[in-house]
Structures are given as C-alpha cells and as structure tokens.
Design a protein around this motif. Structure first.
Motif, PDB file in Angstrom:
ATOM      1  N   ILE A  63       0.846  -1.194   0.000  1.00  0.00           N
ATOM      2  CA  ILE A  63       0.000   0.000   0.000  1.00  0.00           C
ATOM      3  C   ILE A  63       0.882   1.244   0.000  1.00  0.00           C
ATOM      4  CG2 ILE A  63      -1.734   1.309   1.277  1.00  0.00           C
ATOM      5  CD1 ILE A  63      -2.661  -1.410   2.465  1.00  0.00           C
ATOM      6  N   ILE A  64       0.626   2.105  -0.973  1.00  0.00           N
ATOM      7  CA  ILE A  64       1.346   3.375  -1.070  1.00  0.00           C
ATOM      8  C   ILE A  64       0.356   4.477  -0.729  1.00  0.00           C
ATOM      9  CG2 ILE A  64       2.635   4.933  -2.586  1.00  0.00           C
ATOM     10  CD1 ILE A  64       3.320   2.313  -4.225  1.00  0.00           C
ATOM     11  N   ASP A  65       0.641   5.162   0.353  1.00  0.00           N
ATOM     12  CA  ASP A  65      -0.253   6.233   0.788  1.00  0.00           C
ATOM     13  C   ASP A  65      -0.122   7.445  -0.122  1.00  0.00           C
ATOM     14  OD1 ASP A  65      -1.407   4.943   3.034  1.00  0.00           O
ATOM     15  OD2 ASP A  65       0.442   5.296   4.164  1.00  0.00           O
ATOM     16  N   PRO A  66      -1.181   8.230  -0.218  1.00  0.00           N
ATOM     17  CA  PRO A  66      -1.125   9.419  -1.062  1.00  0.00           C
ATOM     18  C   PRO A  66      -0.252  10.506  -0.441  1.00  0.00           C
ATOM     19  CG  PRO A  66      -3.213   9.336   0.100  1.00  0.00           C
ATOM     20  CD  PRO A  66      -2.493   8.056   0.408  1.00  0.00           C
ATOM     21  N   PRO A  67       0.233  11.413  -1.279  1.00  0.00           N
ATOM     22  CA  PRO A  67       0.999  12.537  -0.721  1.00  0.00           C
ATOM     23  C   PRO A  67       0.088  13.429   0.108  1.00  0.00           C
ATOM     24  CG  PRO A  67       0.560  12.887  -3.051  1.00  0.00           C
ATOM     25  CD  PRO A  67       0.079  11.506  -2.718  1.00  0.00           C
ATOM     26  N   GLY A  75      -6.126   9.258  -3.573  1.00  0.00           N
ATOM     27  CA  GLY A  75      -6.336   7.927  -3.022  1.00  0.00           C
ATOM     28  C   GLY A  75      -5.034   7.166  -2.855  1.00  0.00           C
ATOM     29  N   ARG A  76      -5.147   6.071  -2.135  1.00  0.00           N
ATOM     30  CA  ARG A  76      -4.002   5.175  -2.011  1.00  0.00           C
ATOM     31  C   ARG A  76      -3.776   4.465  -3.343  1.00  0.00           C
ATOM     32  NH1 ARG A  76      -5.244   1.792   3.341  1.00  0.00           N
ATOM     33  NH2 ARG A  76      -7.152   1.544   2.183  1.00  0.00           N
ATOM     34  N   ILE A  92       2.884  -3.565 -10.843  1.00  0.00           N
ATOM     35  CA  ILE A  92       1.595  -3.097 -11.341  1.00  0.00           C
ATOM     36  C   ILE A  92       1.037  -2.170 -10.277  1.00  0.00           C
ATOM     37  CG2 ILE A  92      -0.810  -3.772 -11.747  1.00  0.00           C
ATOM     38  CD1 ILE A  92       0.239  -6.244 -13.142  1.00  0.00           C
ATOM     39  N   LEU A  93       0.537  -1.037 -10.703  1.00  0.00           N
ATOM     40  CA  LEU A  93      -0.122  -0.108  -9.792  1.00  0.00           C
ATOM     41  C   LEU A  93      -1.621  -0.175 -10.012  1.00  0.00           C
ATOM     42  CD1 LEU A  93       2.031   3.151  -9.968  1.00  0.00           C
ATOM     43  CD2 LEU A  93       2.218   1.244  -8.375  1.00  0.00           C
ATOM     44  N   ARG A  94      -2.355  -0.236  -8.934  1.00  0.00           N
ATOM     45  CA  ARG A  94      -3.816  -0.164  -8.980  1.00  0.00           C
ATOM     46  C   ARG A  94      -4.254   0.979  -8.065  1.00  0.00           C
ATOM     47  NH1 ARG A  94      -6.468  -5.022 -11.047  1.00  0.00           N
ATOM     48  NH2 ARG A  94      -5.563  -5.085 -13.119  1.00  0.00           N
ATOM     49  N   PRO A  95      -4.480   2.155  -8.624  1.00  0.00           N
ATOM     50  CA  PRO A  95      -4.934   3.281  -7.801  1.00  0.00           C
ATOM     51  C   PRO A  95      -6.363   3.076  -7.320  1.00  0.00           C
ATOM     52  CG  PRO A  95      -4.125   4.011  -9.962  1.00  0.00           C
ATOM     53  CD  PRO A  95      -4.259   2.530 -10.007  1.00  0.00           C
ATOM     54  N   GLU A  96      -6.657   3.602  -6.126  1.00  0.00           N
ATOM     55  CA  GLU A  96      -8.039   3.573  -5.632  1.00  0.00           C
ATOM     56  C   GLU A  96      -8.948   4.363  -6.564  1.00  0.00           C
ATOM     57  OE1 GLU A  96      -8.132   3.136  -0.829  1.00  0.00           O
ATOM     58  OE2 GLU A  96      -7.730   5.138  -1.607  1.00  0.00           O
ATOM     59  N   ILE A  97      -8.423   5.444  -7.101  1.00  0.00           N
ATOM     60  CA  ILE A  97      -9.188   6.288  -8.020  1.00  0.00           C
ATOM     61  C   ILE A  97      -8.565   6.138  -9.405  1.00  0.00           C
ATOM     62  CG2 ILE A  97      -9.925   8.650  -8.530  1.00  0.00           C
ATOM     63  CD1 ILE A  97      -9.344   9.239  -5.496  1.00  0.00           C
ATOM     64  N   GLU A 103      -9.101  -4.719 -16.935  1.00  0.00           N
ATOM     65  CA  GLU A 103      -8.322  -5.332 -18.012  1.00  0.00           C
ATOM     66  C   GLU A 103      -7.117  -4.474 -18.396  1.00  0.00           C
ATOM     67  OE1 GLU A 103     -10.959  -5.922 -21.321  1.00  0.00           O
ATOM     68  OE2 GLU A 103     -11.144  -3.791 -21.704  1.00  0.00           O
ATOM     69  N   VAL A 104      -7.053  -3.272 -17.831  1.00  0.00           N
ATOM     70  CA  VAL A 104      -5.925  -2.375 -18.087  1.00  0.00           C
ATOM     71  C   VAL A 104      -4.980  -2.408 -16.902  1.00  0.00           C
ATOM     72  CG1 VAL A 104      -5.247   0.042 -18.396  1.00  0.00           C
ATOM     73  CG2 VAL A 104      -7.234  -0.863 -19.615  1.00  0.00           C
ATOM     74  N   ILE A 105      -3.691  -2.519 -17.208  1.00  0.00           N
ATOM     75  CA  ILE A 105      -2.692  -2.521 -16.154  1.00  0.00           C
ATOM     76  C   ILE A 105      -1.728  -1.353 -16.379  1.00  0.00           C
ATOM     77  CG2 ILE A 105      -2.836  -4.943 -15.529  1.00  0.00           C
ATOM     78  CD1 ILE A 105      -0.544  -5.520 -17.383  1.00  0.00           C
ATOM     79  N   GLU A 106      -1.309  -0.759 -15.270  1.00  0.00           N
ATOM     80  CA  GLU A 106      -0.331   0.324 -15.288  1.00  0.00           C
ATOM     81  C   GLU A 106       0.905  -0.188 -14.564  1.00  0.00           C
ATOM     82  OE1 GLU A 106      -2.154   4.471 -14.835  1.00  0.00           O
ATOM     83  OE2 GLU A 106      -3.499   3.169 -13.673  1.00  0.00           O
ATOM     84  N   ILE A 107       2.050  -0.112 -15.236  1.00  0.00           N
ATOM     85  CA  ILE A 107       3.277  -0.699 -14.724  1.00  0.00           C
ATOM     86  C   ILE A 107       4.310   0.396 -14.473  1.00  0.00           C
ATOM     87  CG2 ILE A 107       5.132  -2.340 -15.199  1.00  0.00           C
ATOM     88  CD1 ILE A 107       3.140  -3.703 -17.180  1.00  0.00           C
ATOM     89  N   ILE A 108       4.989   0.292 -13.332  1.00  0.00           N
ATOM     90  CA  ILE A 108       6.090   1.215 -13.052  1.00  0.00           C
ATOM     91  C   ILE A 108       7.384   0.437 -12.856  1.00  0.00           C
ATOM     92  CG2 ILE A 108       4.686   3.043 -12.042  1.00  0.00           C
ATOM     93  CD1 ILE A 108       5.897   2.114  -9.278  1.00  0.00           C
ATOM     94  N   SER A 109       8.465   1.158 -13.063  1.00  0.00           N
ATOM     95  CA  SER A 109       9.813   0.639 -12.867  1.00  0.00           C
ATOM     96  C   SER A 109      10.712   1.835 -12.599  1.00  0.00           C
ATOM     97  CB  SER A 109      10.260  -0.099 -14.138  1.00  0.00           C
ATOM     98  OG  SER A 109      11.597  -0.552 -14.018  1.00  0.00           O
TER      99      SER A 109
END
Length: 132
Positions: A63-67, A75-76, A92-97, A103-109
C-alpha cells in the motif's frame, strides 16, 4: 494456478501517469525502494482477465499512501510485484481512483520500460505475477 504468463498489448494512456507517479514518487521510493521513472507503461490484457485479477489478489500487495498536500484528496495506490518477459522486476499499480477497468494494467519501474524493452503501442508484453 498463477504460474501462468499473461499477455497484454501496450497502449498510450492519457498522459497523466507522469504527473501522478511524480506526485507519489517519494512514497513509492519509501515503499518499493526505488525512485520510479515518471510515467507508467499501460497495457491491456489480451485474455484471461478474471484469472489475472485473481492471481493479482494472491500476490503481495504493497500500500502506497497518497501525498499529503493541503486542500487536496488523493487515493491510495496498491502495488503488486511482477516480472516482465520473465526477467525485469516491475510493479503493477492499482490506484483507488482510476479511469481504467480491470483489463488495463499500469506498470512502473525505475527505468523507462518502452526504451528498455524496445516496445511501442501495439507491442505484446509477457507478465508473470510474483506470488510469495
């Protein structure tokens, strides 16, 4: 179950990833241990969306808290460890908002994945969800 490789097709998002990743960057570094490249790699699952999301629920959720910015509400964000092409550690990031469905994934590195993997819109990537 969940040892499967999932395939997704890369696409350009709404160009908001850079803003949000930069905004959450300090909190991402605190939780994931790296400064993320300012942006996300967006991809749409080609098939097995339900199975993918079930597997994601079995992996380690971070869980990544919001700034904390006065007079704003963010949201988290939930991060899940993955491998791309069975070798590159990413999340993979799944934002609360979000504007996206499951079916869409957002990936960070910590790197710009498009350049590192030499991929463009329409490229197919292989994703493995890491289960502890």
């Amino acid at each position: 179950m969940c040892k499967k490789t999932f395939k997704a097709k890369v696409f350009s998002g709404k160009n908001e990833g850079e803003f949000f990743v930069s905004l959450y960057s300090k909190n991402i570094k605190n939780k994931l241990g790296f400064i993320p490249y300012p942006g996300t790699l967006n991809a749409k699952l080609i098939s097995d969306v339900e199975e993918f999301n079930q597997c994601l629920l079995k992996s380690k959720m971070i869980i990544i808290d919001p700034p904390n910015i006065p007079n704003t509400k963010f949201g988290r964000v939930y991060a899940y460890p993955i491998l791309i092409f069975n070798s590159l550690n990413s999340y993979i990031l799944r934002p609360e908002i979000t504007i996206y469905n499951k079916e869409v994934i957002e990936i960070i590195s910590d790197k710009k994945l498009r350049d590192l993997l030499n991929i463009n819109d329409g490229s197919i990537i292989e994703i493995n969800i890491l289960i502890e």
